[in-house]
Design a protein around this motif. Structure first.
Motif, PDB file in Angstrom:
ATOM      1  N   GLN A 192      38.326  44.143  44.313  1.00  0.00           N
ATOM      2  CA  GLN A 192      39.423  43.476  43.649  1.00  0.00           C
ATOM      3  C   GLN A 192      39.864  43.674  42.574  1.00  0.00           C
ATOM      4  O   GLN A 192      41.274  43.594  42.287  1.00  0.00           O
ATOM      5  N   ALA A 193      39.329  44.157  41.560  1.00  0.00           N
ATOM      6  CA  ALA A 193      39.685  44.721  40.157  1.00  0.00           C
ATOM      7  C   ALA A 193      40.643  45.931  40.834  1.00  0.00           C
ATOM      8  O   ALA A 193      41.911  46.056  39.999  1.00  0.00           O
ATOM      9  N   ALA A 194      40.175  46.963  41.392  1.00  0.00           N
ATOM     10  CA  ALA A 194      40.934  47.828  41.826  1.00  0.00           C
ATOM     11  C   ALA A 194      42.319  47.557  42.675  1.00  0.00           C
ATOM     12  O   ALA A 194      43.330  48.048  42.254  1.00  0.00           O
ATOM     13  N   TYR A 195      42.221  46.471  43.558  1.00  0.00           N
ATOM     14  CA  TYR A 195      43.267  46.148  44.165  1.00  0.00           C
ATOM     15  C   TYR A 195      44.279  45.588  43.304  1.00  0.00           C
ATOM     16  O   TYR A 195      45.503  45.953  43.493  1.00  0.00           O
ATOM     17  N   ARG A 196      43.935  44.496  42.351  1.00  0.00           N
ATOM     18  CA  ARG A 196      44.819  44.039  41.229  1.00  0.00           C
ATOM     19  C   ARG A 196      45.745  45.214  40.296  1.00  0.00           C
ATOM     20  O   ARG A 196      46.539  45.055  40.028  1.00  0.00           O
ATOM     21  N   LYS A 197      44.861  46.134  40.063  1.00  0.00           N
ATOM     22  CA  LYS A 197      45.323  47.096  39.241  1.00  0.00           C
ATOM     23  C   LYS A 197      46.493  47.748  40.043  1.00  0.00           C
ATOM     24  O   LYS A 197      47.565  48.140  39.415  1.00  0.00           O
ATOM     25  N   ARG A 198      46.122  48.163  41.311  1.00  0.00           N
ATOM     26  CA  ARG A 198      47.130  48.889  42.007  1.00  0.00           C
ATOM     27  C   ARG A 198      48.236  47.964  42.188  1.00  0.00           C
ATOM     28  O   ARG A 198      49.630  48.679  42.160  1.00  0.00           O
ATOM     29  N   GLU A 199      48.298  46.853  42.562  1.00  0.00           N
ATOM     30  CA  GLU A 199      49.178  45.927  42.681  1.00  0.00           C
ATOM     31  C   GLU A 199      50.278  45.884  41.557  1.00  0.00           C
ATOM     32  O   GLU A 199      51.420  45.680  41.316  1.00  0.00           O
ATOM     33  N   LYS A 213      24.414  43.005  43.947  1.00  0.00           N
ATOM     34  CA  LYS A 213      25.202  44.464  44.275  1.00  0.00           C
ATOM     35  C   LYS A 213      26.252  44.101  45.231  1.00  0.00           C
ATOM     36  O   LYS A 213      27.497  44.615  44.864  1.00  0.00           O
ATOM     37  N   GLU A 214      26.264  43.102  45.999  1.00  0.00           N
ATOM     38  CA  GLU A 214      27.421  42.674  46.733  1.00  0.00           C
ATOM     39  C   GLU A 214      28.493  42.031  46.127  1.00  0.00           C
ATOM     40  O   GLU A 214      29.695  42.390  46.006  1.00  0.00           O
ATOM     41  N   PHE A 215      28.144  41.432  45.005  1.00  0.00           N
ATOM     42  CA  PHE A 215      29.319  40.591  44.145  1.00  0.00           C
ATOM     43  C   PHE A 215      29.766  41.628  43.329  1.00  0.00           C
ATOM     44  O   PHE A 215      31.109  41.676  43.173  1.00  0.00           O
ATOM     45  N   PHE A 216      29.068  42.674  42.877  1.00  0.00           N
ATOM     46  CA  PHE A 216      29.581  43.621  42.052  1.00  0.00           C
ATOM     47  C   PHE A 216      30.529  44.467  42.692  1.00  0.00           C
ATOM     48  O   PHE A 216      31.541  44.821  42.260  1.00  0.00           O
ATOM     49  N   LYS A 217      30.240  44.898  43.874  1.00  0.00           N
ATOM     50  CA  LYS A 217      31.080  45.452  44.691  1.00  0.00           C
ATOM     51  C   LYS A 217      32.397  44.803  45.170  1.00  0.00           C
ATOM     52  O   LYS A 217      33.471  45.172  45.000  1.00  0.00           O
ATOM     53  N   THR A 218      32.393  43.584  45.532  1.00  0.00           N
ATOM     54  CA  THR A 218      33.503  42.849  45.557  1.00  0.00           C
ATOM     55  C   THR A 218      34.216  42.958  44.651  1.00  0.00           C
ATOM     56  O   THR A 218      35.461  42.867  44.525  1.00  0.00           O
ATOM     57  N   TYR A 219      33.762  42.500  43.351  1.00  0.00           N
ATOM     58  CA  TYR A 219      34.643  42.401  42.011  1.00  0.00           C
ATOM     59  C   TYR A 219      35.176  43.704  41.716  1.00  0.00           C
ATOM     60  O   TYR A 219      36.392  43.533  41.507  1.00  0.00           O
ATOM     61  N   SER A 220      34.624  44.704  41.913  1.00  0.00           N
ATOM     62  CA  SER A 220      35.238  46.102  41.428  1.00  0.00           C
ATOM     63  C   SER A 220      36.357  46.447  42.407  1.00  0.00           C
ATOM     64  O   SER A 220      37.369  46.840  42.148  1.00  0.00           O
TER      65      SER A 220
END
Length: 135
Positions: A64-71, A55-62
């Motif tokens: 990071q993906a949202a941050y990269r998408k916004r960037e 769960k921790e890995f999935f939350k971290t991955y999601s």
């Protein structure tokens, strides 16, 4: 959980969660009836999360993906260039424009410049003297 001991000799990091799982099974089940197992599902999920961190890995991955998408969506037109970041606008200007006053204790290029012939000039003279011609 082979032995229950961690790397430093004490209890492992997930041992308290395992104790909660065992306590839940002891309270909710017996030898004849296993129908109380479903009550222990949240405690068992906590134990598995402690072991595997899925769960921790999935939350971290999601995140990071949202941050990269916004960037990638924001415009970088007004962002400073690498040269502006490195120099802070001070390297291209003269000291008077930036209002920097050098103290007497700080060495400058003029005070460090060699006076008279340098070591290389002296070495060159010796080579000329030995060979009798230009270097």
């Amino acid at each position: 959980m082979a032995s229950g001991y961690g790397l430093t000799g004490g209890p492992s990091r997930c041992f308290p969660f395992w104790q909660e799982v065992l306590a839940c099974y002891v309270v909710n089940t017996n030898a004849e009836d296993d129908s109380g197992k479903h009550k222990c599902k949240p405690v068992l999920e906590d134990y598995y999360e402690c072991l595997h961190h899925k769960k921790e890995f999935f939350k971290t991955y999601s995140l990071q993906a949202a941050y990269r998408k916004r960037e990638s969506q924001t415009s970088r037109d007004l962002a400073p260039s690498a040269g502006e970041i490195r120099g802070l606008g001070l390297l291209d200007r003269k000291d008077e424009e930036v209002n920097i006053k050098h103290g007497n204790l700080l060495p400058t290029f003029g005070s460090n410049a060699p006076k008279g012939p340098t070591v290389l000039d002296r070495v060159g003279e010796k080579i000329v003297e030995k060979n009798g011609g230009p270097v």
